[in-house]
Design a protein around this motif. Structure first.
Motif, short mmCIF file in Angstrom:
data_model
loop_
_atom_site.label_atom_id
_atom_site.label_comp_id
_atom_site.label_asym_id
_atom_site.label_seq_id
_atom_site.Cartn_x
_atom_site.Cartn_y
_atom_site.Cartn_z
N CYS A 1 -7.67 -1.16 -1.02
CA CYS A 1 -8.04 -0.14 -0.02
C CYS A 1 -9.37 0.64 -0.45
O CYS A 1 -9.82 1.58 0.29
N CYS B 1 -2.12 -1.90 -3.97
CA CYS B 1 -3.08 -2.89 -3.13
C CYS B 1 -3.60 -3.79 -4.02
O CYS B 1 -4.58 -4.54 -3.45
N SER C 1 0.83 -1.03 0.03
CA SER C 1 0.07 -0.14 -0.04
C SER C 1 0.84 1.08 -0.02
O SER C 1 1.06 1.66 1.10
N VAL C 2 1.62 1.78 -1.10
CA VAL C 2 2.49 2.63 -1.36
C VAL C 2 1.92 3.96 -0.88
O VAL C 2 2.47 4.79 -0.31
N CYS C 3 0.49 4.16 -1.40
CA CYS C 3 0.17 5.67 -0.78
C CYS C 3 -0.59 5.35 0.41
O CYS C 3 -1.27 6.55 0.63
N GLY C 4 -0.71 4.54 1.03
CA GLY C 4 -1.24 4.37 2.43
C GLY C 4 -2.72 4.33 2.47
O GLY C 4 -3.49 4.55 3.31
N GLY C 5 -3.39 3.75 1.33
CA GLY C 5 -4.72 3.30 1.19
C GLY C 5 -5.37 4.63 0.80
O GLY C 5 -6.73 4.66 1.08
N ARG C 6 -4.81 5.50 -0.08
CA ARG C 6 -5.53 6.69 -0.43
C ARG C 6 -6.19 6.51 -1.94
O ARG C 6 -6.58 7.28 -2.36
N ARG D 1 -4.50 5.76 -4.97
CA ARG D 1 -3.75 6.43 -5.95
C ARG D 1 -2.56 5.63 -6.46
O ARG D 1 -2.56 5.71 -7.82
N CYS D 2 -2.30 4.60 -5.57
CA CYS D 2 -0.95 4.04 -6.32
C CYS D 2 -1.25 2.91 -7.05
O CYS D 2 -0.58 2.27 -7.99
N SER D 3 -2.39 2.06 -6.70
CA SER D 3 -2.85 0.74 -7.13
C SER D 3 -1.91 -0.43 -6.68
O SER D 3 -2.12 -1.57 -7.12
S1 FES Z 1 -2.94 1.31 -1.21
FE1 FES Z 1 -2.59 2.77 -2.93
S2 FES Z 1 -4.24 2.52 -4.10
FE2 FES Z 1 -4.66 1.21 -2.49
#
Ligand code: FES
Length: 565
Positions: free
Chosen positions: A312, A277, A266-271, A273-275
């Motif tokens: 996320c 997850c 979860s590179v963006c911490g669950g926001r 954005r990063c995909s």
């Molecule tokens: S944690 Fe980055 S999109 Fe789900």
């Protein structure tokens, strides 16, 4: 952050002179105290606080990566440090027409104690920088500019604090030389009387009570919602390796993984954005609502099929089967990885094959339930060793495992990760044998084959049985090396090419050229009786426990000793 930057730059002007800082502050005030500047600044501040509290409420689990804990902690602390500063500058200026000019600010802040000002500045700056970094790090260009950004991030508060110190001392010197200066300056600046200071502290207290109340409301609302959701029953999430966890309806799959201590990228911490997850959803997917706009946008960017979702963003209300598509340690570069490369892409991938020795003999005469139990324990242990090293379990085939390294890393990193994984598997197997020795007539043994080479990576399969996998010569060779471990009575066979790419010296082990069916030329391999004897590439936790054994992640391709846990 733009406001903070301009504020710090104004501070830094004091390094030149008090006149310079005064002139700079005129520009600063002209921008931020104009109607558009005011609306922009306070709307941003209020929106930021409200969204942060709303996010706190929406979180189903407070388990999160350390950086996020730090970020949220700083964010919640800022108002407690900042409130008096805002009321005593902007508030006094608006209500009592106080001229909060810099020399007077320096005199006041110096008398109050410079430590508070320093802490406040650093809290705001570090909080903002962490936010910017974790927002931008999934952008491909950021990789090139972040060292420069880091330098600027360190220099700006450094100059601001230096300016503050120089300006403060200069004002002290002026006051020492002219005892009437402060009196004249406060009169000219309409500096507040005791009553007005009482007004400042009253308003500060009022704001802090309000803010604290909002935090309590957000946390209280979480508790109420939690009780309601508990009454509604739990939802089961089943992972590829057979692990099952129960989550409350309303939790995201990522929150469920975190709450259960299951590593999940979860590179963006669950926001959203990063995909990284991303998961493949299996049985139960029909109960999920379709992706909302933000999720759909990200899924479109990575070109997924409709059975891929972001862990996320989805909140299952019925039991669900999932397969994480990226290793738990996937980094920012993985956010650009296409899930559905269509015809496939050729990549250098390190491939690991592992198989339990004499499994058929061991399974004979056992109840099927016992065999399944042992296998699941084995898969769990080996899976966590592989993922802990940065690899990805591609599939479990009977009692065999195929794992890939390098889907989102460079080949040299991938090769070292594969070696780390093989060593971790050997340690994990010893732990497992001790834990379930009562169930075994003899300890479990494995054979592992490692090779690297170009393979085609792509989504293959049909309907729910589709996944990102690899095909090619390297896969066949790794599989043959695993089979050949029996012949050599060794636990691990590593191709010479993999060791060379990993830049790991295996000279202490026996090396031999072997013939691989289907290949014209013999292949040089290292024969390693016990993978635990490999040179230590990662740090091992001193007291390994099941499921927590982790090898460090290799950070850079040109530095085998640079380790990040
Ligand atoms: S944690 Fe980055 S999109 Fe789900």
């Amino acid at each position: 952050m733009v406001f903070a930057m301009s504020h710090f730059l104004t501070h830094a002007l004091a390094l030149h002179s008090l006149d310079a800082v005064d002139a700079g502050s005129d520009v600063f005030r002209a921008v931020w105290r104009s109607p558009p500047g005011t609306i922009l600044l306070y709307a941003a501040l209020i929106a930021h606080m409200v969204l942060a509290l709303f996010k706190l409420y929406r979180r189903r689990s407070l388990r999160m990566p350390l950086w996020e804990v730090f970020q949220i902690g700083l964010g919640l602390a800022i108002p407690f440090w900042l409130a008096v500063h805002v009321v005593a500058t902007r508030g006094l200026n608006e209500v009592y027409d106080v001229k909060d000019i810099y020399p007077l600010q320096f005199a006041w802040v110096w008398a109050e104690g410079a430590g508070r000002q320093t802490v406040m500045l650093l809290l705001v700056w570090i909080h903002g920088c962490i936010g910017l970094h974790f927002w931008l790090r999934i952008q491909p260009w950021y990789h090139n500019v972040w060292p420069l950004a880091l330098v600027l991030a360190a220099l700006l508060p450094g100059f601001a604090l230096a300016g503050f110190t120089v300006g403060g001392r200069e004002v002290q010197a002026i006051m020492a030389g002219d005892p009437t200066w402060l009196e004249r300056a406060t009169a000219a600046g309409n500096w507040p009387s005791k009553d007005e200071w009482d007004w400042v502290y009253r308003n500060e207290r009022g704001f802090l009570w309000l803010f604290s109340g909002l935090i309590v409301v957000a946390l209280g609302a979480r508790l109420i919602r939690r009780r309601r959701e508990r009454l509604a029953g739990k939802v089961q999430i089943r992972y590829l390796d057979g692990t099952t966890t129960s989550i409350e309806p309303g939790m995201t799959v990522l929150e469920g993984s975190r709450a259960a201590g299951i590593p999940h990228a979860s590179v963006c911490g669950g926001r959203g954005r990063c995909s990284t997850c991303r998961i493949r959803v299996g049985a139960g997917a029909e109960h999920l609502p379709p992706p909302a706009d933000d999720e759909a946008k990200v899924l479109k960017r990575i070109g997924t099929a409709d059975y891929v979702r972001l862990a996320c963003q989805i909140r299952p209300v019925a039991d669900l089967e999932i397969t994480p598509l990226l290793p738990a340690m996937a980094g920012p570069s993985a956010s650009q990885t296409q899930v559905n490369p269509g015809a496939g892409a050729e990549r250098q991938i390190a491939v690991l094959f592992a198989d339990i020795r004499a499994f058929t003999r061991m399974a004979e005469g056992r109840l099927p339930f016992d065999v399944v139990f042992i296998l699941n324990q084995y898969f769990k242990a080996m899976g966590s060793a592989i993922e802990g090293a940065g690899g990805r379990v591609d599939k479990f085939i009977g009692d065999g495992i195929m794992a890939l390294f390098g889907i989102d890393t460079e080949p040299a990193d991938a090769c070292r990760q594969a070696l780390v994984a093989a060593q971790a598997m050997s340690f994990e197997l010893d732990n497992l044998n001790k834990e379930i020795q009562a169930e075994l007539t003899e300890p479990l043994k494995v054979g592992i084959g490692l090779h690297v080479g170009p393979v085609i990576v792509g989504e293959m399969g049909h309907r729910q049985a589709t996944s990102v996998t690899a095909i090619g010569d390297a896969v066949n060779v790794a599989s043959r090396l695993e089979v050949a471990t029996k012949e050599f009575g060794a636990q691990l066979l590593v191709s010479e090419r993999l060791a060379r790419l990993a830049k790991v010296s295996l000279d202490g082990f026996k090396k031999q050229d072997i013939t691989i069916r289907g290949r014209q030329r013999p292949l040089g391999v290292y024969i390693i009786e016990d993978a635990k004897a490999l040179p230590i590439l990662g740090e091992r936790e001193t007291k390994p426990r099941r499921g927590t054994f982790r090898f460090a992640r290799l950070f850079r391709s040109n530095d085998t000793h640079q380790i990040v846990r």
